[in-house]
Design a protein around this motif. Structure first.
Motif, short mmCIF file in Angstrom:
data_model
loop_
_atom_site.label_atom_id
_atom_site.label_comp_id
_atom_site.label_asym_id
_atom_site.label_seq_id
_atom_site.Cartn_x
_atom_site.Cartn_y
_atom_site.Cartn_z
N UNK B 479 0.84 -1.20 0.00
CA UNK B 479 0.00 0.00 0.00
C UNK B 479 0.87 1.25 0.00
N UNK B 480 1.95 1.22 0.79
CA UNK B 480 2.85 2.36 0.83
C UNK B 480 3.45 2.62 -0.54
N UNK B 481 3.88 1.54 -1.20
CA UNK B 481 4.47 1.68 -2.53
C UNK B 481 3.46 2.34 -3.47
N UNK B 482 2.21 1.87 -3.41
CA UNK B 482 1.19 2.43 -4.30
C UNK B 482 1.04 3.93 -4.05
N UNK B 483 0.97 4.31 -2.78
CA UNK B 483 0.78 5.73 -2.46
C UNK B 483 1.95 6.55 -2.98
N UNK B 484 3.18 6.05 -2.75
CA UNK B 484 4.36 6.80 -3.21
C UNK B 484 4.33 6.96 -4.73
N UNK B 485 4.00 5.85 -5.41
CA UNK B 485 3.95 5.90 -6.88
C UNK B 485 2.94 6.93 -7.35
N UNK B 486 1.76 6.93 -6.69
CA UNK B 486 0.73 7.89 -7.09
C UNK B 486 1.24 9.31 -6.88
N UNK B 487 1.89 9.54 -5.73
CA UNK B 487 2.37 10.88 -5.45
C UNK B 487 3.40 11.33 -6.48
N UNK B 488 4.23 10.36 -6.93
CA UNK B 488 5.27 10.72 -7.88
C UNK B 488 4.70 11.03 -9.26
N UNK B 489 3.64 10.31 -9.61
CA UNK B 489 3.12 10.48 -10.97
C UNK B 489 1.85 11.32 -10.97
N UNK B 490 1.72 12.15 -9.96
CA UNK B 490 0.50 12.93 -9.80
C UNK B 490 0.27 13.81 -11.02
#
Lengths: 149, 494, 324
Positions: B479-490
């Motif tokens: 879940x953390x990975x998903x959140x970080x990825x989303x934040x990076x590709x916002x």
């Protein structure tokens, strides 16, 4: 009024509403409890704070950081007025179902909505408004034995 | 072996095939009608099955459940009125396809993926129910909590154009989900003295209101200028737009298998349910795709991902049900009631005690999948005719259906609620607050809260408790990975 | 003591049947006009569940008794509270009755809030089945009896307990306070969930209203104590909490009720028919063999007494919880 200003207003409204909700509504209607390890009001409070904070951000962003593009607001007073009429049809139908039974209430609802949509053919209104509730009534009440209002 | 043959032979009697067929038909019709759902059909049908033979009764109910997975996609695609949260994501790509004049294409890929996902999870159920059940029972409160958190992170990918508005909608959904009695202290939360609210706002009222009836209000207003037009452009006559070619299906196979695996996994864990599976499946497909920007605009893979995932839940829900006697969701709980009435007590000893009956049930499931495919294929042509009905007939009638469905699910009070939520759904749509994140917040909120609070009590203030749960930790890590990825590709705006 | 109780019930049943017979013979004219419309049973739980299933079977038998259709209406919510609230306002004409559990009337009003009825607002007609309340643990738990559990807990281990409702929480808290042990009382969403948590080893003990019975074979679960007033049918060797010196036992009944004020002759006719319907062999078979709940049919008087007894039990437990 533009979409930008409308959104700024919504943001401000949400922030103020959340504050009122947090301090006035939650303590009365979702009080804490000594019988729980995690206070019952924790999640409601967390959600309210989140909504308030995001609403505040939205207000600041829309009001001060976003360039005005002059777009018309997505929802107008006229929209809301029309919606009020439609919703009133539904509310009246629910009342009618209680007073006059499902078939009458249902027929009234369908007919009212069709009239609202300016259906010209009276025959079409009569047939649709008559058949839909009758069919549903037949399916549930008679065939499956499930009571309808 | 004898049991297997005897069981399948039981399933293959004419009566049973007819019952399964009838169940599937009923499920598809209920699923396809906006405002009604397979769940409504099951609740109504359970008492009717008391007087049927066991295999037939269960086959009938399983058939309804299966038919519902196919039918649910129909209203989502054709009218943008998904009747339940798990079909909400079907509309993302399905409805745009219908608007492009390709309703049949969308319905077909939905049908194929749905049946494939369902068959996949049935096979898993038949072949490896026992080991999977043993795994599922290792999923305690911390594990459930982490899966729910993972499902919540998909909100970030679905917020729509504005991150702020999407998150506000999700938080609002979660806030509304806290209405009712507090799960731990049983103190009131926002009940306002209304007894009907004690068990919370019924999910059917919110689902039907925001998802289906909100769209109905929108369409009624849209068509209030007095034309006899249909709400969709006429379907394309072009053959390629009316079918799924082998190449197209092949391009979706990876997506379907991925989603089927996700759905099967989530279905095997009691208490999470098909909505989470549908959204996670959709997000996973979008992430894996080389053209994620085409999602939401009519990509058949988007439809396939959702339908395979939410249908796979239906089969694998039976894993905890049969192996442990623990229903995975409300539909499974109702079917469990029917099991009990027929003298079958699901649990660890079911296979030894009632082997023949269980193989009969498996047989019925396979027949159900075949029926689902056949009826679906024939029915699509029928359902698609809806697009030829003028808007000024179909939307008023659907409005009444939504009210009726709400009444069946929760009585007179639910009719009032559903109207209120329809208005909310309309406003959310108009102002571009994502109603999808709202629904996710509402559906997952109680699961998150309960599992979180259970975990807090069990951990008793010691972090070591959580460190001792490798499954929970790895899911949380994901879940953390998903959140970080989303934040990076916002990409969405504030 | 158990025997005399059963004898008492039998005697009461016999008395009830005799009086019913007497009434039918003595005053046929007075009752000829009831029932002349269909009777509605408002069930306080959702369609497809145990209470619903039992009601529908009783309804079938009741149709035979009264010669009028009996329809079921589900009004789920708050463990029967929504149905009871609706029934309180219903016309007491004998055509609308309700089905819920005893705690709907004994416990719920004590919690206050949106419960607007009191225990005295209804006539309690009859019960149809009794729950099998037990405190259970998984087969591989380090304790096999209640005493071992308590020793384990007194040695400083915080035992986790899967609690089904505020009532079960209150009862366990009462026990923990009395014996000076610490428990982690974890709320779960129903008996099946509790079984999952106990079997999976996530929680050590749990409350069961009967869900455990499917797991008794091969010691999947072990019963530590019966929480009812009597020992459990399937675990006759396990003592009750009462036997072990705790001063409460909760049986839990599915029961029928009606708004107060039904004319006496109608009420009599209705209860008699309902009493026979609830004891119908088909109902008994379903409840006993399939659902695992003994088909205990109490007379109106016994049902009322049981509800009133439980009010006392819950009041004591609540007072103890508040006074600690």
């Amino acid at each position: 009024m533009t979409q930008r200003k409308l959104e700024a207003a919504i943001g401000l409204f949400l922030a103020l509403l959340s504050a009122a909700f947090y301090w006035l509504v939650i303590p009365v209607y979702a009080p804490g409890s000594m019988f729980a390890e995690t206070p019952p009001d924790l999640l409601p409070k967390a959600c309210t704070v989140l909504i308030g904070a995001l609403g505040g951000l939205m207000f600041l962003h829309r009001a001060f950081f976003e360039a005005e593009d002059g777009a018309a607001p997505a929802i107008s007073l006229l929209d809301l007025r029309q919606m009020a009429v439609i919703v009133a049809c539904f509310a009246a139908a629910i009342l009618a179902m209680r007073l006059a039974g499902y078939i009458a209430g249902g027929a009234m609802l369908v007919a009212a909505l069709m009239v609202y949509m300016r259906t010209r053919s009276l025959l079409r209104i009569a047939v649709t408004a008559g058949l839909t509730p009758l069919l549903l009534y037949g399916l549930f009440e008679l065939l499956l034995g499930v009571p309808l209002p | 072996m004898d049991q297997i043959i005897a069981g399948f032979a039981d399933a293959l009697t004419i009566t049973n095939i007819v019952l399964v067929f009838a169940g599937v038909l009923l499920g598809q019709v209920f699923g396809a009608i906006p405002g009604l759902s397979a769940l409504t059909a099951i609740a109504i049908a359970v008492p009717l099955t008391y007087y049927l033979p066991p295999v037939g009764a269960l086959g009938f109910l399983v058939g309804i459940n299966k038919g519902g997975t196919v039918g649910g996609a129909v209203s989502a695609i054709l009218m943008n009125t998904p009747g339940s949260p798990e079909a909400a994501a079907t509309a993302f790509d399905g409805h745009p396809l219908a608007k492009q004049g390709k309703p049949l294409k969308a319905l077909k890929i939905a049908l194929y993926s749905s049946v494939s996902g369902d068959t996949f999870s049935d096979l898993v159920l038949i072949l490896v129910a026992a080991p999977l059940a043993a795994f599922a029972i290792r999923m305690g409160p911390p594990e459930i909590m982490s899966v729910v958190i993972l499902a919540l992170t998909v909100i970030a990918g679905l917020v729509g154009l504005s991150m702020l508005k999407g998150l506000i909608a999700a938080a609002f959904g979660m806030l509304l989900s806290t209405v009712g009695l507090d799960p731990e202290a049983a103190s009131d939360r926002f009940v306002f003295g209304i007894a009907e609210l004690m068990d919370g706002i019924p999910i059917a009222a919110v689902g039907i209101g925001v998802l289906a009836m909100g769209e109905v209000l929108h369409q009624i207003k849209l068509h209030s200028r007095g034309t006899d037009d249909t709400h969709l452009p006429l379907a394309s006559k072009n053959r390629a737009d009316r079918r799924i070619s082998l190449a197209e299906f092949r391009s979706c196979i990876r997506t379907i298998l991925r989603s089927a695996a996700i759905g099967t996994g989530i279905g095997a864990i009691p208490g999470i349910g098909s909505s989470a599976a549908a959204f996670i499946g959709y997000e996973a497909a979008k992430r894996a795709s080389d053209k994620p920007e085409s999602f939401g605009k009519g990509n058949i893979e988007g439809v396939a991902a959702v339908e395979a995932a939410n249908s796979a839940v239906v089969g694998s829900n039976f894993i905890p049900l049969l192996a442990l006697g623990i229903p995975g969701n409300v539909a499974a709980a109702l079917i469990l009631g029917a099991f009990v009435v027929h003298g079958i007590t699901p649990g660890p000893h079911l296979m030894e005690e009632q082997g023949q009956l269980i193989y009969g049930l498996f047989g019925a499931m396979i027949i159900g999948n075949i029926c689902n495919f056949l009826i679906g294929n024939a029915g699509l042509r029928f359902f698609v005719m809806v697009t030829h009905v003028p808007a000024n007939i179909i939307f008023p009638a659907t409005g009444l259906l939504c009210l009726t469905g709400a009444f069946l699910a929760g009585g007179s009070f639910a009719m009032l609620l559903v109207t209120g939520f329809a208005l909310l759904g309309y406003i959310l749509r108009k102002l571009d607050f994502s109603f999808v994140t709202f629904i996710i917040g509402f559906v997952l909120g109680p699961m998150f809260e309960l599992s979180f609070r259970q975990t807090v009590i069990l951990a008793d203030g010691e972090l070591a408790y959580l460190l001792d749960r490798p499954i929970a930790l790895s899911v949380l890590g994901l879940a953390t990975v998903v959140v970080i990825k989303v934040l990076l590709t916002l990409k969405s705006r504030a | 003591m158990r025997n005399s109780n059963i004898m008492g019930r039998l005697a009461a049943k016999a008395a009830c049947l005799i009086s019913a017979a007497a009434l039918t013979f003595s005053a046929p004219a007075a009752m000829a006009d009831y029932p002349e419309e269909p009777i509605k049973i408002v069930v306080g739980f959702g369609a497809g569940g145990g209470a619903d299933t039992l009601s529908r079977l009783v309804a079938k038998a009741l149709e035979r008794e009264l010669g009028q259709p009996v329809v079921i209406e589900n009004k789920p919510g708050g463990g029967g509270i929504v149905a009871a609230t609706g029934l309180m306002r219903a016309e007491p004409d004998g055509y609308t009755i309700g089905m819920a559990v005893d705690s709907t009337f004994s416990l719920a009003p004590l919690f206050g809030g949106q419960v607007k009825y009191g225990v005295g607002d209804f006539d309690y007609l009859t019960t149809v089945a009794s729950l099998q309340n037990a405190i259970v643990t998984s087969g591989d738990a380090p304790f096999a009896t209640w005493d071992e559990l308590m020793d384990h807990a007194k040695a400083g281990n915080k035992v986790s307990f899967a609690s089904l409702s505020p009532a079960t929480k209150m009862m366990m808290q009462y026990i923990a306070n009395r014996d000076g042990v610490d428990l982690k009382i974890v709320p779960v969403k129903g008996g099946k969930e509790a079984m999952k948590e106990v079997l999976g080893g996530h929680m050590q003990i749990g409350w069961s209203a009967g869900a455990h019975q499917a797991y008794l074979k091969n010691e999947g679960v072990k019963v530590l104590a019966s929480a009812g007033t009597q020992r459990l049918g399937l675990s006759p060797d396990v003592p009750t909490l009462l036997e072990m010196g705790y001063d409460f036992g909760v049986d839990g009944y599915f029961m029928f009720f009606a708004p107060k004020g039904i004319p006496a002759d109608r009420l009599q006719q209705l209860t008699d028919a309902l009493y026979k319907a609830a004891a119908d062999p088909e109902v008994a078979k379903l409840a006993q063999q399939k659902m695992g709940f003994p088909n205990v049919v109490l007379t109106p008087q016994e049902t009322t007494d049981e509800v009133l007894r439980m009010v006392g039990v819950y009041e004591n437990l609540m007072a103890a919880a508040a006074g600690k």
